[in-house]
Design a protein around this motif. Structure first.
Motif, PDB file in Angstrom:
ATOM      1  N   ILE A   1     -37.240 -69.294-105.836  1.00 14.70           N
ATOM      2  CA  ILE A   1     -35.938 -68.691-105.546  1.00 14.70           C
ATOM      3  C   ILE A   1     -35.151 -69.563-104.579  1.00 14.70           C
ATOM      4  N   LEU A   2     -35.831 -70.157-103.627  1.00 17.18           N
ATOM      5  CA  LEU A   2     -35.157 -70.942-102.595  1.00 17.18           C
ATOM      6  C   LEU A   2     -35.120 -72.439-102.883  1.00 17.18           C
TER       7      LEU A   2
ATOM      8  N   HIS B   1     -46.290 -63.001-104.226  1.00 19.67           N
ATOM      9  CA  HIS B   1     -45.115 -62.785-103.374  1.00 19.67           C
ATOM     10  C   HIS B   1     -43.800 -63.043-104.116  1.00 19.67           C
ATOM     11  N   ASP B   2     -43.813 -62.890-105.429  1.00 17.29           N
ATOM     12  CA  ASP B   2     -42.611 -63.012-106.273  1.00 17.29           C
ATOM     13  C   ASP B   2     -41.959 -64.396-106.229  1.00 17.29           C
ATOM     14  N   PHE B   3     -42.757 -65.437-106.131  1.00 17.90           N
ATOM     15  CA  PHE B   3     -42.309 -66.828-106.192  1.00 17.90           C
ATOM     16  C   PHE B   3     -41.133 -67.135-105.259  1.00 17.90           C
ATOM     17  N   PRO B   4     -41.302 -66.938-103.958  1.00 12.52           N
ATOM     18  CA  PRO B   4     -40.195 -67.219-103.036  1.00 12.52           C
ATOM     19  C   PRO B   4     -39.766 -68.681-103.049  1.00 12.52           C
ATOM     20  N   LEU B   5     -40.696 -69.589-103.306  1.00 11.99           N
ATOM     21  CA  LEU B   5     -40.343 -71.001-103.323  1.00 11.99           C
ATOM     22  C   LEU B   5     -39.370 -71.317-104.454  1.00 11.99           C
TER      23      LEU B   5
ATOM     24  N   TRP C   1     -50.738 -67.279-104.668  1.00 13.85           N
ATOM     25  CA  TRP C   1     -49.989 -66.734-103.542  1.00 13.85           C
ATOM     26  C   TRP C   1     -48.515 -66.572-103.904  1.00 13.85           C
ATOM     27  N   GLN C   2     -47.951 -67.595-104.558  1.00 16.65           N
ATOM     28  CA  GLN C   2     -46.544 -67.508-104.972  1.00 16.65           C
ATOM     29  C   GLN C   2     -46.325 -66.323-105.914  1.00 16.65           C
TER      30      GLN C   2
END
Length: 145
Positions: free
Chosen positions: A112-113, A106-110, A102-103
């Motif tokens: 990035i943040l 979705h371009d690894f949002p976790l 899933w990450q």
């Protein structure tokens, strides 16, 4: 493992917090068992706990890294000399695969943040103290080395 999860619930933790608490408690128990017995098969249980924990919270990786660095620094290093370690890593990856997929989709949002959110979790008021303490620790280590 149930008691710490119930404590997390009492403090207002949702299902994710309860699962993470239980997983980290289990990780501690199986890691201690690995260190005490030296039986590499415990890597499979460690991999299972890490994989399940990663589904709830990626901070489990910080704990795993801390334990790994501690073992490299002070031992027992012999626990790394087994093929069971690779098998445990595969178990962890297999169990964490849905979240990783899933990450990736979705371009690894976790990722990035992750760092900015740690500063928010710590509270902007505490961050300067945390940074000052880290710098002091680095200076002390440099002095003694």
């Amino acid at each position: 493992m149930v008691l710490p999860a119930l404590v997390a619930r009492e403090f207002g933790g949702g299902r994710g917090a309860q699962v993470l608490t239980a997983a980290t408690t289990a990780l501690g128990l199986v890691v201690l068992r690995l260190f005490r017995t030296g039986d590499g098969r415990w890597w499979l249980a460690i991999g299972a706990v890490v994989g399940i924990g990663l589904e709830a919270k990626w901070l489990v990786l910080l704990m795993v890294a801390s334990i790994g660095l501690s073992v490299l620094a002070v031992g027992p290093r012999t626990v790394f000399r087994t093929g069971w370690l690779a098998a445990g890593i595969l178990v962890a990856l297999a169990l964490a695969a849905p979240g990783l997929i899933w990450q990736a989709a979705h371009d690894f949002p976790l990722l990035i943040l992750f760092v900015p959110m740690q500063f928010l979790y710590l509270s902007p008021v505490v961050v300067p103290i945390w940074i000052a303490g880290g710098l002091r620790l680095i200076r002390c280590c440099a002095f003694f080395c």
